[in-house]
Each structure stands twice: as C-alpha cells, then as structure tokens.
Design an enzyme around this catalytic site. Structure first.
Site, PDB file in Angstrom:
ATOM      1  N   GLU A   1      84.583  50.660  69.633  1.00 23.26           N
ATOM      2  CA  GLU A   1      84.631  52.101  69.874  1.00 23.26           C
ATOM      3  C   GLU A   1      83.289  52.631  70.367  1.00 23.26           C
ATOM      4  O   GLU A   1      82.236  52.149  69.954  1.00 23.26           O
ATOM      5  CB  GLU A   1      84.973  52.824  68.561  1.00 23.26           C
ATOM      6  CG  GLU A   1      86.340  52.461  68.037  1.00 23.26           C
ATOM      7  CD  GLU A   1      86.538  52.789  66.562  1.00 23.26           C
ATOM      8  OE1 GLU A   1      87.677  53.069  66.184  1.00 23.26           O
ATOM      9  OE2 GLU A   1      85.562  52.761  65.788  1.00 23.26           O
TER      10      GLU A   1
ATOM     11  N   THR B   1      82.428  42.969  59.148  1.00 23.81           N
ATOM     12  CA  THR B   1      83.608  43.696  59.625  1.00 23.81           C
ATOM     13  C   THR B   1      83.175  44.773  60.619  1.00 23.81           C
ATOM     14  O   THR B   1      83.818  44.995  61.649  1.00 23.81           O
ATOM     15  CB  THR B   1      84.344  44.347  58.429  1.00 23.81           C
ATOM     16  OG1 THR B   1      84.808  43.295  57.580  1.00 23.81           O
ATOM     17  CG2 THR B   1      85.531  45.194  58.878  1.00 23.81           C
TER      18      THR B   1
ATOM     19  N   ALA C   1      80.926  45.419  52.217  1.00 19.85           N
ATOM     20  CA  ALA C   1      79.620  45.864  52.733  1.00 19.85           C
ATOM     21  C   ALA C   1      79.318  47.336  52.452  1.00 19.85           C
ATOM     22  O   ALA C   1      78.169  47.703  52.195  1.00 19.85           O
ATOM     23  CB  ALA C   1      79.567  45.588  54.232  1.00 19.85           C
TER      24      ALA C   1
ATOM     25  N   THR D   1      88.662  49.568  51.592  1.00 16.71           N
ATOM     26  CA  THR D   1      89.128  48.209  51.851  1.00 16.71           C
ATOM     27  C   THR D   1      89.211  47.984  53.362  1.00 16.71           C
ATOM     28  O   THR D   1      89.209  48.934  54.141  1.00 16.71           O
ATOM     29  CB  THR D   1      90.526  47.974  51.241  1.00 16.71           C
ATOM     30  OG1 THR D   1      91.469  48.825  51.914  1.00 16.71           O
ATOM     31  CG2 THR D   1      90.531  48.281  49.754  1.00 16.71           C
TER      32      THR D   1
ATOM     33  N   VAL E   1      88.148  55.914  52.763  1.00 13.65           N
ATOM     34  CA  VAL E   1      87.208  55.518  53.818  1.00 13.65           C
ATOM     35  C   VAL E   1      87.763  54.393  54.704  1.00 13.65           C
ATOM     36  O   VAL E   1      87.471  54.314  55.897  1.00 13.65           O
ATOM     37  CB  VAL E   1      85.866  55.057  53.178  1.00 13.65           C
ATOM     38  CG1 VAL E   1      84.872  54.619  54.231  1.00 13.65           C
ATOM     39  CG2 VAL E   1      85.275  56.166  52.320  1.00 13.65           C
ATOM     40  N   GLY E   2      88.583  53.527  54.120  1.00 12.96           N
ATOM     41  CA  GLY E   2      88.979  52.302  54.831  1.00 12.96           C
ATOM     42  C   GLY E   2      90.069  52.480  55.890  1.00 12.96           C
ATOM     43  O   GLY E   2      90.162  51.671  56.808  1.00 12.96           O
TER      44      GLY E   2
ATOM     45  N   ASP F   1      91.036  53.821  59.053  1.00 10.11           N
ATOM     46  CA  ASP F   1      90.291  54.488  60.126  1.00 10.11           C
ATOM     47  C   ASP F   1      90.715  54.034  61.518  1.00 10.11           C
ATOM     48  O   ASP F   1      89.956  54.129  62.473  1.00 10.11           O
ATOM     49  CB  ASP F   1      88.777  54.287  59.924  1.00 10.11           C
ATOM     50  CG  ASP F   1      88.379  52.813  59.886  1.00 10.11           C
ATOM     51  OD1 ASP F   1      89.275  51.951  59.978  1.00 10.11           O
ATOM     52  OD2 ASP F   1      87.181  52.511  59.780  1.00 10.11           O
TER      53      ASP F   1
ATOM     54  N   LYS G   1      96.258  51.376  60.408  1.00 14.74           N
ATOM     55  CA  LYS G   1      95.355  50.863  59.350  1.00 14.74           C
ATOM     56  C   LYS G   1      95.104  52.006  58.361  1.00 14.74           C
ATOM     57  O   LYS G   1      94.227  52.839  58.570  1.00 14.74           O
ATOM     58  CB  LYS G   1      94.049  50.386  59.994  1.00 14.74           C
ATOM     59  CG  LYS G   1      92.983  49.860  59.041  1.00 14.74           C
ATOM     60  CD  LYS G   1      91.888  49.136  59.850  1.00 14.74           C
ATOM     61  CE  LYS G   1      90.681  48.733  59.025  1.00 14.74           C
ATOM     62  NZ  LYS G   1      89.637  49.774  58.983  1.00 14.74           N
TER      63      LYS G   1
ATOM     64  N   SER H   1      88.419  60.236  55.472  1.00 10.13           N
ATOM     65  CA  SER H   1      87.266  59.901  56.319  1.00 10.13           C
ATOM     66  C   SER H   1      87.630  58.847  57.375  1.00 10.13           C
ATOM     67  O   SER H   1      88.244  57.829  57.054  1.00 10.13           O
ATOM     68  CB  SER H   1      86.150  59.368  55.412  1.00 10.13           C
ATOM     69  OG  SER H   1      85.274  58.541  56.122  1.00 10.13           O
ATOM     70  N   VAL H   2      87.228  59.108  58.606  1.00  8.25           N
ATOM     71  CA  VAL H   2      87.339  58.064  59.636  1.00  8.25           C
ATOM     72  C   VAL H   2      85.979  57.781  60.293  1.00  8.25           C
ATOM     73  O   VAL H   2      85.796  56.749  60.933  1.00  8.25           O
ATOM     74  CB  VAL H   2      88.377  58.429  60.738  1.00  8.25           C
ATOM     75  CG1 VAL H   2      89.785  58.435  60.176  1.00  8.25           C
ATOM     76  CG2 VAL H   2      88.063  59.753  61.407  1.00  8.25           C
TER      77      VAL H   2
HETATM   78  P1  NAD Z   1      84.211  44.443  54.201  1.00  5.20           P
HETATM   79  O1  NAD Z   1      85.077  43.500  54.967  1.00  5.20           O
HETATM   80  O2  NAD Z   1      82.776  44.092  53.985  1.00  5.20           O
HETATM   81  O3  NAD Z   1      84.843  44.726  52.748  1.00  5.20           O
HETATM   82  C1  NAD Z   1      86.188  45.073  52.561  1.00  5.20           C
HETATM   83  C2  NAD Z   1      86.615  44.630  51.174  1.00  5.20           C
HETATM   84  O4  NAD Z   1      87.964  45.078  50.954  1.00  5.20           O
HETATM   85  C3  NAD Z   1      86.618  43.109  50.987  1.00  5.20           C
HETATM   86  O5  NAD Z   1      85.802  42.749  49.887  1.00  5.20           O
HETATM   87  C4  NAD Z   1      88.090  42.785  50.739  1.00  5.20           C
HETATM   88  O6  NAD Z   1      88.280  41.695  49.839  1.00  5.20           O
HETATM   89  C5  NAD Z   1      88.601  44.086  50.158  1.00  5.20           C
HETATM   90  N1  NAD Z   1      90.045  44.280  50.236  1.00  5.20           N
HETATM   91  C6  NAD Z   1      90.862  44.045  51.288  1.00  5.20           C
HETATM   92  N2  NAD Z   1      92.132  44.348  50.954  1.00  5.20           N
HETATM   93  C7  NAD Z   1      92.105  44.832  49.681  1.00  5.20           C
HETATM   94  C8  NAD Z   1      93.101  45.317  48.795  1.00  5.20           C
HETATM   95  N3  NAD Z   1      94.383  45.361  49.146  1.00  5.20           N
HETATM   96  N4  NAD Z   1      92.720  45.742  47.555  1.00  5.20           N
HETATM   97  C9  NAD Z   1      91.417  45.664  47.162  1.00  5.20           C
HETATM   98  N5  NAD Z   1      90.426  45.194  47.972  1.00  5.20           N
HETATM   99  C10 NAD Z   1      90.767  44.786  49.222  1.00  5.20           C
HETATM  100  O7  NAD Z   1      84.315  45.851  54.971  1.00  5.20           O
HETATM  101  P2  NAD Z   1      83.335  47.102  54.876  1.00  5.20           P
HETATM  102  O8  NAD Z   1      82.267  47.026  55.915  1.00  5.20           O
HETATM  103  O9  NAD Z   1      82.960  47.352  53.466  1.00  5.20           O
HETATM  104  O10 NAD Z   1      84.342  48.258  55.367  1.00  5.20           O
HETATM  105  C11 NAD Z   1      85.421  48.640  54.556  1.00  5.20           C
HETATM  106  C12 NAD Z   1      86.352  49.522  55.336  1.00  5.20           C
HETATM  107  O11 NAD Z   1      85.710  50.775  55.629  1.00  5.20           O
HETATM  108  C13 NAD Z   1      86.772  48.956  56.677  1.00  5.20           C
HETATM  109  O12 NAD Z   1      88.170  49.150  56.824  1.00  5.20           O
HETATM  110  C14 NAD Z   1      85.995  49.755  57.687  1.00  5.20           C
HETATM  111  O13 NAD Z   1      86.654  49.833  58.922  1.00  5.20           O
HETATM  112  C15 NAD Z   1      85.918  51.090  56.998  1.00  5.20           C
HETATM  113  N6  NAD Z   1      84.803  51.931  57.409  1.00  5.20           N
HETATM  114  C16 NAD Z   1      85.050  53.257  57.546  1.00  5.20           C
HETATM  115  C17 NAD Z   1      84.017  54.111  57.893  1.00  5.20           C
HETATM  116  C18 NAD Z   1      84.273  55.582  57.984  1.00  5.20           C
HETATM  117  O14 NAD Z   1      83.418  56.319  58.459  1.00  5.20           O
HETATM  118  N7  NAD Z   1      85.379  56.062  57.513  1.00  5.20           N
HETATM  119  C19 NAD Z   1      82.728  53.607  58.139  1.00  5.20           C
HETATM  120  C20 NAD Z   1      82.498  52.240  57.956  1.00  5.20           C
HETATM  121  C21 NAD Z   1      83.539  51.406  57.596  1.00  5.20           C
END
Ligand code: NAD
Length: 356
Positions: free
Chosen positions: A63, A91, A146, A208, A231-232, A234, A238, A299-300
């Site tokens: 993006e 990720t 992360a 997640t 947060v996840g 986005d 998804k 949040s996205v």
């Molecule tokens: P990451 O891959 O480091 O961590 C994600 C974690 O989620 C992993 O530890 C995984 O085991 C766990 N997980 C997956 N499915 C699960 C479930 N069903 N139940 C419990 N845990 C589960 O990713 P990250 O960098 O921490 O990012 C997390 C999410 O946040 C991603 O989807 C990313 O796109 C999103 N994100 C959103 C924003 C925003 O502004 N809204 C910004 C950054 C990242």
C-alpha cells in the site's frame, strides 16, 4: 540539525531509528507522538485525504499512503503479509518520505517498520483516551506478535493500563510478549483462550494477523461498557470481530471511505453510522456517552498518522545526529544543465584515470 544543502536528504535507517527511540525513551516517544497525532487530527479538514492505494495479491497487500497539509507532503510504503511470519519475515514493513510542498524536494527518508508500530499504538491509545471506560486498568491483548508490546506501552502511557491479559494461538508469542514487558510495570497473565483473556478487561485489543474473516471475538465475549481496540482487521476480507458485536457498538473510525473498504465495518451496510475520531478529538462529537456503552475503535491505519510520525521524527533530528546524509537528488551547477553534469563527471573520471 540544519540541512543547509537542500540536495542532501536525511535518511533514518533502522539502526538510527532504534537509537533515536532509545535515546528519547519509548514512553516519552509514545507520549510526544500521541500529541503530534492529536494536533494533526484537530486540523483534519486541512489535509488532502484519499483512501490508501492498495495492490492486493494472494498472500498480502502493498500500500501507498499519501497526504499533505499544504506545507508538507508525506507518504508511506507499507506491506501486510500474514504468512511472512511463518517464513521468518515481518508481517508489516514500511518506509516513508516527508517532502516540502513549496519545492517538491524530499526532506526526510526513514524506515517506518518500527515507526508504524509506535504510531499505530499511539493512535489506538489516543482513541481509547476518549472511548475507554473511566478508571480502566486492565487490557486483554489478543494476538501477541510484533505490534503487541507497543500497544501495551502506549496504553500504559496514556491511560495507566497496568494489567495485561495475553492470548495468542501460539503461546510462544505470548511468552515473548510477557518477557519483553517484564520489569516495565505490568501485572501480566498469559491466557489459554480469548474467552479467558477478556475476563475482567475493560479494554480488549485485537491485533492478530490472518488473511481471512476471522472471529477473534464473538458477541458473548463482549460485556457492556467495554472498549474494543480492533487493530488486526485492516484489509478487504481480513476482519476479526463477529458482525453482531458491530451492531451493538458505538463505532469510531479514522477515515470512513478507507475504513468502509478495509475495516471491521466492511461487514456492515455502507450507510451504517460511524463517528470519525478527529471529530471527537476536535470536540465536535461525543466520545464515550455512558458506562454501559460498548465502544469500538475500528483501526485500519490512516496516512495522517504516518504524516504525524514523519513530522515528529523530522523535529527530533533537529537536535540529534541519528541520520545519515543521502545523496538522493541531482544537483547540477546550473539547473538546466543536467546533461552537462554527466559530461563533467565523465571528464573528471578521465582525468583521474590519466593520473592513475
Ligand atoms: P504478527 O504476525 O507479528 O503477529 C500476529 C499474531 O497474531 C501472531 O503471533 C499470531 O500467532 C497471532 N494470531 C493469528 N491468528 C490468531 C488467532 N485466531 N487468535 C489469536 N492469535 C492469533 O503481526 P503484527 O505485526 O503484530 O500485526 C498484527 C496485525 O495488525 C496484522 O493483521 C497487521 O496487518 C495489523 N496492523 C494494523 C495496523 C493498523 O493501523 N490498524 C498497523 C499495523 C499492523
């Protein structure tokens, strides 16, 4: 920092970003960055706004996120590839640029992987300041990858959250999160299910990564008065929350045209009412209205948050040396003589070869 030579662009590498964050301190960084985000959200109407330009593929998305306040222009390149983690890759990775609108010249090029985690957490905590129940001290974090520690630290800084209930399908992720936050003032419990994690939490953060319409929270897991920081979810296709939760929540979003495509609300009718976060921050709309209300920050991640982060880093470079000088822009002696610059280089190389 005085960058007298406009053709030299300060570049903040990952190494320098880490040094900068540690020098300032994560806590203070999150606090000051939150203030920059609030400041920019208060002048929201000034900005050029567009949903981010997304290139979707089977495994993820790349993006571009541009915006401008008329003086400065910023953009971020960011990816989201949930399968990367299983291959030993991040990720989410990102870098960004801040530029001067007057000349069009870039003023800063910086890593934004760490910066994105900080700005995402800061934005979540800013939203929660207006939406979470008063006196909240406990947060469930579902998804302990992360982003998770940054979320915890921002909520501690802005809301005083000091009790965490962690859950991840991979317990090693929860252990990593607990280990990293050890000694930072949290009482941490690792849980064996999402249901266990949300018990007694006034705030639920879902962060997640999975490229599907997941159901991290079902309706029965969300009690009255809770604030959800989702947060996840986005990207199109998804999401993390069951639709029924959305139907009984007061939903707050960043920029509706983008969130309707990418956020939890992609599950709702396009006309379903939502409140824009900037309106609450600017005092034009109400935050939490009652103790029993379920509030949801869908949040996205929006370009203005990255703009604030770029602006904050630019301002920090004025009094630190945490950058390298990048020779990014061509600088002929006479602006129209770009080809002449090549000729002069050729002559220089020829002369050097003759001496050698
Ligand atoms: P990451 O891959 O480091 O961590 C994600 C974690 O989620 C992993 O530890 C995984 O085991 C766990 N997980 C997956 N499915 C699960 C479930 N069903 N139940 C419990 N845990 C589960 O990713 P990250 O960098 O921490 O990012 C997390 C999410 O946040 C991603 O989807 C990313 O796109 C999103 N994100 C959103 C924003 C925003 O502004 N809204 C910004 C950054 C990242």
């Amino acid at each position: 920092m005085t960058i007298a030579n406009l053709n030299i662009v300060p570049f903040v590498s990952v190494d320098n970003m880490m040094k900068l964050v540690l020098e300032i301190g994560v806590d203070r960084f999150l606090g000051e960055l939150s203030a920059y985000i609030e400041e920019d959200f208060r002048r929201w109407e000034l900005f050029d706004k567009t949903p981010r330009v997304a290139s979707h593929s089977h495994d993820g998305v790349i993006e571009l996120m541009p915006t401008s306040d008329g003086q400065l222009y910023g953009f971020k390149y960011v990816n989201g590839h949930p399968k990367n983690m299983r291959e030993g890759l991040q990720t989410v990775t990102a870098f960004g640029v801040l530029a001067d609108v007057g000349s069009g010249y870039p003023m800063l090029l910086t890593e934004m992987t760490i910066l994105t985690a900080l700005r995402t957490a800061a934005t979540s905590a800013v939203a929660a300041k207006y939406l979470a129940p008063k006196g909240s001290d406990t947060m469930a974090i579902i998804g302990n990858g992360a982003q998770s520690e940054f979320q915890a630290l921002a909520f501690k800084k802005l809301l005083g959250i000091d009790k965490l209930r962690l859950y991840d399908i991979d317990i090693e992720a929860s252990r990593k999160c607990a280990r990293n936050l050890d000694g930072l003032g949290f009482d941490i419990r690792i849980c064996t299910s999402g249901q266990e994690a949300v018990e007694g939490a006034q705030i639920i953060t879902t962060v997640t990564a999975d490229k599907q319409n997941a159901t991290i929270l079902t309706d029965n897991m969300v009690g009255t008065g809770v604030h959800i920081n989702a947060v996840g979810g986005d990207c199109p296709g998804k999401t993390e929350l069951h639709r029924d939760i959305l139907l009984r929540s007061e939903i707050v979003v960043e920029y509706p045209p983008q969130t309707r495509i990418e956020g939890e609300i992609q599950q709702l009718e396009p006309e379903h009412p939502v409140t824009e976060l900037w309106r609450i921050i600017a005092g034009k709309a109400e935050g939490r209205a009652s103790e029993r209300q379920v509030t949801l920050f869908d949040s996205v991640g929006f370009a203005i948050e990255d703009f604030s982060a770029l602006r904050y880093v630019r301002d920090q470079l004025r009094h630190t040396k945490r950058y390298e000088e990048l020779d990014l822009l061509a600088d002929p002696d006479e602006p129209r003589d770009l080809f002449g610059m090549l000729l002069r280089q050729a002559a220089k190389e020829k002369a050097q070869a003759a001496i050698a």
